[in-house]
Scaffold this motif. Structure first.
Motif, PDB file in Angstrom:
ATOM      1  N   HIS A 129       0.820  -1.214   0.000  1.00  0.00           N
ATOM      2  CA  HIS A 129       0.000   0.000   0.000  1.00  0.00           C
ATOM      3  C   HIS A 129       0.853   1.263   0.000  1.00  0.00           C
ATOM      4  O   HIS A 129       0.600   2.177  -0.777  1.00  0.00           O
ATOM      5  N   MET A 168      -4.276   0.631  -3.875  1.00  0.00           N
ATOM      6  CA  MET A 168      -3.246  -0.203  -4.488  1.00  0.00           C
ATOM      7  C   MET A 168      -3.287  -0.090  -6.008  1.00  0.00           C
ATOM      8  O   MET A 168      -3.931  -0.880  -6.684  1.00  0.00           O
ATOM      9  N   GLY A 169      -2.579   0.891  -6.540  1.00  0.00           N
ATOM     10  CA  GLY A 169      -2.569   1.106  -7.983  1.00  0.00           C
ATOM     11  C   GLY A 169      -2.098  -0.102  -8.769  1.00  0.00           C
ATOM     12  O   GLY A 169      -2.548  -0.341  -9.893  1.00  0.00           O
ATOM     13  N   THR A 170      -1.197  -0.895  -8.206  1.00  0.00           N
ATOM     14  CA  THR A 170      -0.707  -2.081  -8.901  1.00  0.00           C
ATOM     15  C   THR A 170      -1.856  -3.020  -9.230  1.00  0.00           C
ATOM     16  O   THR A 170      -1.960  -3.527 -10.355  1.00  0.00           O
ATOM     17  N   ASP A 224       3.665   1.984  -1.229  1.00  0.00           N
ATOM     18  CA  ASP A 224       4.331   2.281  -2.493  1.00  0.00           C
ATOM     19  C   ASP A 224       3.473   3.167  -3.398  1.00  0.00           C
ATOM     20  O   ASP A 224       3.977   3.762  -4.341  1.00  0.00           O
ATOM     21  N   HIS A 225       2.199   3.257  -3.132  1.00  0.00           N
ATOM     22  CA  HIS A 225       1.279   3.990  -3.993  1.00  0.00           C
ATOM     23  C   HIS A 225       0.900   5.363  -3.442  1.00  0.00           C
ATOM     24  O   HIS A 225       0.087   6.048  -4.043  1.00  0.00           O
TER      25      HIS A 225
END
Length: 173
Positions: free
Chosen positions: A14, A125-127, A16-17
């Protein structure tokens, strides 16, 4: 008037976004704040290792995470079910992810306006949003869910390089 999003972090990717969204959220008078139960010294050490710049605070020694339904006492867990995501359910861990939104009015009063848990947290979570657009989707093994996820500094370098090279080849095909 100020709105704040507090994410109770207990998952791998989480954060990382978050950094990329901070500047855009600030334009809408919104503050993003990440909350974890770890002592602040541990949070800061980890945040530096990962290169994250967002504001991250500690709820260590308080009931904040429990009050917002993302941390469970040993007694609650011993009963076999905990109250999470607006219902009783088995939950094997001591804590779970959640996102809460708070509003501070001109008088300084703070109001809790929204919370989401479980799959609702994926909005951060963009991934996953990008993976969901692809033919293979999340490509997760049945029963393993997010087991493939690592902190971004824990992936094997050759996996990252191969993924980048495959992406370049595919775009020129």
């Amino acid at each position: 008037m100020k709105t704040a999003i507090a994410e109770e972090v207990s998952t791998v990717n989480h954060p990382d976004h978050i950094d990329g969204a901070k500047v855009h959220l600030a334009q809408r008078d919104l503050t993003l704040l990440v909350v974890s139960r770890a002592p602040l010294v541990d949070i800061e050490r980890f945040r530096q290792r990962m290169g994250w710049q967002f504001k991250w605070v500690s709820s260590h020694g308080s009931d904040f995470n429990h009050d917002f339904g993302v941390t469970f006492t040993p007694e609650e867990r011993a009963k076999g079910e905990v109250y999470y995501n607006y219902g009783m359910q088995p939950f094997p861990q001591e804590e779970a992810p959640g996102i809460s939104v708070f509003y501070k009015d001109d008088a300084g009063d703070v109001f809790h306006t929204y919370s989401t848990y479980g799959r609702g947290v994926e909005v951060m979570m963009g991934t996953y949003r990008l993976l969901d657009l692809t033919p293979k989707g999340r490509d997760e093994m049945p029963g393993q869910g997010m087991a493939w996820l690592r902190h971004h500094d824990r992936y094997e370098p050759q996996q990252v390089a191969k993924a980048a090279a495959d992406s370049c080849r595919a775009s020129h095909a």
